[in-house]
Design a protein around this motif. Structure first.
Motif, mmCIF file in Angstrom:
data_model
loop_
_atom_site.group_PDB
_atom_site.id
_atom_site.type_symbol
_atom_site.label_atom_id
_atom_site.label_comp_id
_atom_site.label_asym_id
_atom_site.label_seq_id
_atom_site.Cartn_x
_atom_site.Cartn_y
_atom_site.Cartn_z
ATOM 1 N N ALA A 195 -64.397 47.460 40.681
ATOM 2 C CA ALA A 195 -64.337 46.300 41.580
ATOM 3 C C ALA A 195 -62.947 45.678 41.573
ATOM 4 O O ALA A 195 -62.437 45.251 42.619
ATOM 5 N N ALA A 196 -62.315 45.618 40.410
ATOM 6 C CA ALA A 196 -60.960 45.078 40.316
ATOM 7 C C ALA A 196 -59.978 45.957 41.094
ATOM 8 O O ALA A 196 -59.113 45.448 41.820
ATOM 9 N N GLU A 197 -60.132 47.259 40.953
ATOM 10 C CA GLU A 197 -59.237 48.180 41.665
ATOM 11 C C GLU A 197 -59.369 48.009 43.179
ATOM 12 O O GLU A 197 -58.369 48.040 43.909
ATOM 13 N N ALA A 198 -60.606 47.797 43.655
ATOM 14 C CA ALA A 198 -60.824 47.607 45.083
ATOM 15 C C ALA A 198 -60.112 46.364 45.592
ATOM 16 O O ALA A 198 -59.763 46.285 46.775
ATOM 17 N N MET A 199 -59.891 45.399 44.710
ATOM 18 C CA MET A 199 -59.219 44.160 45.090
ATOM 19 C C MET A 199 -57.721 44.190 44.790
ATOM 20 O O MET A 199 -57.033 43.188 44.971
ATOM 21 N N GLY A 200 -57.235 45.299 44.295
ATOM 22 C CA GLY A 200 -55.816 45.379 43.965
ATOM 23 C C GLY A 200 -55.463 44.641 42.690
ATOM 24 O O GLY A 200 -54.297 44.306 42.465
ATOM 25 N N ILE A 201 -56.461 44.393 41.839
ATOM 26 C CA ILE A 201 -56.236 43.698 40.568
ATOM 27 C C ILE A 201 -56.073 44.739 39.473
ATOM 28 O O ILE A 201 -56.942 45.603 39.291
ATOM 29 N N ARG A 202 -54.983 44.654 38.743
ATOM 30 C CA ARG A 202 -54.709 45.628 37.696
ATOM 31 C C ARG A 202 -55.276 45.115 36.363
ATOM 32 O O ARG A 202 -54.541 44.634 35.498
ATOM 33 N N ALA A 203 -56.597 45.215 36.231
ATOM 34 C CA ALA A 203 -57.237 44.891 34.954
ATOM 35 C C ALA A 203 -56.895 45.993 33.956
ATOM 36 O O ALA A 203 -56.901 47.180 34.298
ATOM 37 N N GLU A 204 -56.607 45.581 32.724
ATOM 38 C CA GLU A 204 -56.137 46.565 31.749
ATOM 39 C C GLU A 204 -57.064 46.649 30.542
ATOM 40 O O GLU A 204 -58.219 47.031 30.666
ATOM 41 N N THR A 205 -56.606 46.267 29.382
ATOM 42 C CA THR A 205 -57.332 46.506 28.139
ATOM 43 C C THR A 205 -58.574 45.633 28.020
ATOM 44 O O THR A 205 -58.558 44.455 28.359
ATOM 45 N N VAL A 206 -59.650 46.229 27.512
ATOM 46 C CA VAL A 206 -60.846 45.471 27.159
ATOM 47 C C VAL A 206 -60.998 45.504 25.642
ATOM 48 O O VAL A 206 -60.740 46.519 24.996
ATOM 49 N N ILE A 207 -61.374 44.359 25.074
ATOM 50 C CA ILE A 207 -61.462 44.192 23.628
ATOM 51 C C ILE A 207 -62.801 43.552 23.288
ATOM 52 O O ILE A 207 -63.268 42.658 24.000
ATOM 53 N N SER A 208 -63.413 43.996 22.200
ATOM 54 C CA SER A 208 -64.532 43.254 21.614
ATOM 55 C C SER A 208 -63.926 42.146 20.771
ATOM 56 O O SER A 208 -63.221 42.397 19.796
ATOM 57 N N GLU A 209 -64.178 40.891 21.164
ATOM 58 C CA GLU A 209 -63.461 39.756 20.579
ATOM 59 C C GLU A 209 -64.155 39.187 19.344
ATOM 60 O O GLU A 209 -65.118 39.755 18.821
ATOM 61 N N TYR A 210 -63.667 37.988 18.918
ATOM 62 C CA TYR A 210 -63.985 37.446 17.603
ATOM 63 C C TYR A 210 -65.254 36.583 17.598
ATOM 64 O O TYR A 210 -65.277 35.481 17.063
ATOM 65 N N ALA A 211 -66.312 37.076 18.237
ATOM 66 C CA ALA A 211 -67.616 36.418 18.202
ATOM 67 C C ALA A 211 -68.640 37.415 18.734
ATOM 68 O O ALA A 211 -68.311 38.265 19.568
ATOM 69 N N PRO A 212 -69.889 37.343 18.296
ATOM 70 C CA PRO A 212 -70.913 38.232 18.845
ATOM 71 C C PRO A 212 -71.050 38.042 20.351
ATOM 72 O O PRO A 212 -71.225 36.927 20.833
ATOM 73 N N GLY A 213 -70.935 39.127 21.085
ATOM 74 C CA GLY A 213 -71.069 39.066 22.530
ATOM 75 C C GLY A 213 -69.832 38.614 23.266
ATOM 76 O O GLY A 213 -69.874 38.430 24.483
ATOM 77 N N GLN A 214 -68.705 38.463 22.573
ATOM 78 C CA GLN A 214 -67.479 37.990 23.219
ATOM 79 C C GLN A 214 -66.537 39.159 23.497
ATOM 80 O O GLN A 214 -66.376 40.055 22.656
ATOM 81 N N TYR A 215 -65.890 39.115 24.677
ATOM 82 C CA TYR A 215 -64.998 40.182 25.104
ATOM 83 C C TYR A 215 -63.729 39.572 25.708
ATOM 84 O O TYR A 215 -63.701 38.397 26.067
ATOM 85 N N GLU A 216 -62.709 40.412 25.826
ATOM 86 C CA GLU A 216 -61.476 39.995 26.487
ATOM 87 C C GLU A 216 -61.001 41.097 27.409
ATOM 88 O O GLU A 216 -61.027 42.283 27.059
ATOM 89 N N LEU A 217 -60.587 40.696 28.611
ATOM 90 C CA LEU A 217 -59.913 41.586 29.549
ATOM 91 C C LEU A 217 -58.497 41.074 29.776
ATOM 92 O O LEU A 217 -58.295 39.874 30.000
ATOM 93 N N THR A 218 -57.539 41.966 29.703
ATOM 94 C CA THR A 218 -56.161 41.562 29.982
ATOM 95 C C THR A 218 -55.776 42.016 31.383
ATOM 96 O O THR A 218 -56.339 42.964 31.934
ATOM 97 N N LEU A 219 -54.809 41.321 31.952
ATOM 98 C CA LEU A 219 -54.343 41.593 33.303
ATOM 99 C C LEU A 219 -52.872 41.977 33.284
ATOM 100 O O LEU A 219 -52.110 41.512 32.447
ATOM 101 N N ASP A 220 -52.499 42.815 34.223
ATOM 102 C CA ASP A 220 -51.117 43.261 34.345
ATOM 103 C C ASP A 220 -50.202 42.074 34.639
ATOM 104 O O ASP A 220 -50.574 41.138 35.353
ATOM 105 N N TYR A 221 -49.007 42.119 34.069
ATOM 106 C CA TYR A 221 -48.013 41.060 34.270
ATOM 107 C C TYR A 221 -47.534 41.069 35.714
ATOM 108 O O TYR A 221 -47.146 42.112 36.257
ATOM 109 N N ARG A 222 -47.571 39.920 36.362
ATOM 110 C CA ARG A 222 -47.206 39.816 37.771
ATOM 111 C C ARG A 222 -45.863 39.104 37.928
ATOM 112 O O ARG A 222 -45.605 38.090 37.276
ATOM 113 N N LYS A 223 -45.046 39.601 38.833
ATOM 114 C CA LYS A 223 -43.799 38.909 39.162
ATOM 115 C C LYS A 223 -44.064 37.648 39.981
ATOM 116 O O LYS A 223 -43.197 36.789 40.097
ATOM 117 N N ASP A 224 -45.233 37.561 40.552
ATOM 118 C CA ASP A 224 -45.649 36.432 41.378
ATOM 119 C C ASP A 224 -46.744 35.670 40.622
ATOM 120 O O ASP A 224 -47.858 36.172 40.451
#
Length: 460
Positions: A195-224
């Motif tokens: 879905a992100a790719e369809a919108m032109g969003i460069r979603a990158e790394t996914v991480i299991s974060e520091y709590a049960p059920g918590q996650y993190e998605l990082t986004l590509d660095y934008r010049k804008d």
């Protein structure tokens, strides 16, 4: 009339030609709380949006978190709740992934009927700061991090992590950085990435974060930086929608579970000059240059009065707890996750500031606008950031740390009286935002919560 923001009918024509399957389009305007409000239009209505805009009531930007009018914004009956005109944001018309029937989405921004900007629109607040930077020969670049919880939709047993969508396996452990744990949510994350790719969003790394059920998605660095904020609001909507399709709840509260870490929305930012050079990059690694130091100084000096932007809700303030990876004082440091302003390890050309106070419940347009204004303040006044914090930043007992608001009520008062924040957001956006927050505080103060009954029902 032509769109005042440069949106062209050719964009809609090309989109409709490329997507004959799409039957409807979500038109989405983001309010002071970052909530997407708007309409779903039919395919044949799209061209009219690009040639004449779409009328929205002015009150749509004066709503609180639950969609009730806040009269103190001056956007309701003071102006007869008249219509203004929203226009599509150029380049934002995209197809949604996995919808049945097929739908698209376009971001909208609000203007007066004469084509002038409606300054209670958060996108315009950020655009003003980007323009001010450009007038000073600088161009900001950045990216947001998105932390969130995936929760079980059945709350009869309380809030708990969602079972894996792959096989129903459940874990109540933290599972931080566990790759195997991520595999259980792989079908959901695959849909999020598509879905992100369809919108032109460069979603990158996914991480299991520091709590049960918590996650993190990082986004590509934008010049804008505006694009970075657009990416964040759209990615939140994508995660929420795809989670629902897989039978789980995506939660963007700053602190949904008392005993575990909350969810942040760290903002990475750097500045380039007219030649494209990163002005934060030092000549010799580790010898911080004046632009970086002064930017840190400005962010530190303005943080206390800006905290309402970074922590806009009552729940936001539950996140600020020692040893929780959420900052509790306006300190800065290098490669140190206990501080508010972190200089990450990076190549010199990628030197940047990681601004860590904002929760994931904050409005990214207002966060970015306030951060850029703080940086400009530091550069203009050559503000020294003070000594670097090394080691445990939670042990900071300085007077500056004590000056940070202690709770939501103090943060609202600080924001209301802040000349800096009024200038950072613009007078209209500042009035709208602080009035909405004050109204929400009143709503919460009147609420008789379960804890009242637990403490007092049988005791007083």
């Amino acid at each position: 009339m032509p769109a005042p923001n440069g949106a062209l009918p050719e964009e809609a024509e090309a989109f409709l030609a490329a997507h004959p399957e799409i039957e409807a389009i979500d038109i989405v305007l983001h309010d002071a709380n970052g909530i997407g409000r708007g309409k779903i239009i039919r395919r044949h209505e799209l061209m009219g949006i690009y040639t004449g805009g779409r009328h929205f009531p002015i009150s749509i930007l004066g709503l609180d978190i639950v969609g009730e009018d806040v009269h103190e914004t001056g956007l309701i009956w003071d102006q007869g709740d008249g219509d203004l005109r929203a226009w599509p944001v150029p380049g934002s018309l995209k197809a949604l992934h996995g919808t049945q029937p097929a739908r698209g989405e376009v971001l909208m921004s609000m203007y007066h009927l004469d084509g002038s900007e409606m300054r209670s629109d958060p996108r315009h607040a950020l655009a003003r700061q980007v323009a001010a930077m450009a007038a000073e020969g600088l161009s900001p670049a950045g990216a947001f991090e998105l932390e969130f919880f995936l929760l079980d939709p059945d709350t009869a047993q309380g809030v708990r992590p969602a079972a894996a969508v792959l096989d129903g396996r459940r874990s109540d452990w933290t599972e931080v950085y566990s790759v195997d744990h991520l595999h259980g949510m792989e079908p959901l994350f695959s849909d999020i990435y598509r879905a992100a790719e369809a919108m032109g969003i460069r979603a990158e790394t996914v991480i299991s974060e520091y709590a049960p059920g918590q996650y993190e998605l990082t986004l590509d660095y934008r010049k804008d930086v505006m694009q970075a904020a657009d990416d964040l609001v759209r990615l939140k909507r994508i995660v929420r929608l795809q989670a629902r399709r897989h039978g789980v709840v995506a939660c963007f509260m700053a602190k949904p579970v008392e005993k575990y870490a909350g969810s942040g929305m760290h903002f990475h930012v750097s500045l380039c000059d007219a030649s494209g050079r990163n002005i934060f990059a030092e000549a010799q690694e580790g010898t911080w240059n004046d632009p970086l130091r002064h930017a840190l100084g400005g962010l530190r000096a303005t943080m206390a009065e800006s905290m309402l932007v970074f922590a806009p809700h009552g729940n936001s303030w539950r996140r600020f707890v020692g040893q929780s990876y959420a900052p509790v004082s306006p300190n800065w440091g290098v490669n140190n996750r206990s501080v508010a302003l972190r200089i990450p390890v990076s190549p010199l050309a990628a030197r940047r500031i990681e601004h860590r106070p904002a929760g994931v419940d904050a409005n990214p347009y207002l966060v970015a606008a306030t951060v850029l204004a703080g940086i400009r303040h530091g550069l203009k006044n050559r503000i020294d950031p003070g000594p670097e914090t090394t080691g445990n930043g939670y042990a900071d007992e300085s007077a500056e740390a004590a000056a940070i608001p202690r709770d939501w009520r103090e943060a609202i008062a600080a924001a209301q009286g802040s000349a800096f924040l009024r200038d950072a957001l613009g007078a209209d956006m500042h009035r709208t935002f602080t009035a909405i927050k004050a109204a929400e505080l009143d709503r919460v103060a009147r609420w008789i919560a379960d804890v009242d009954y637990a403490l007092y029902l049988h005791t007083v």
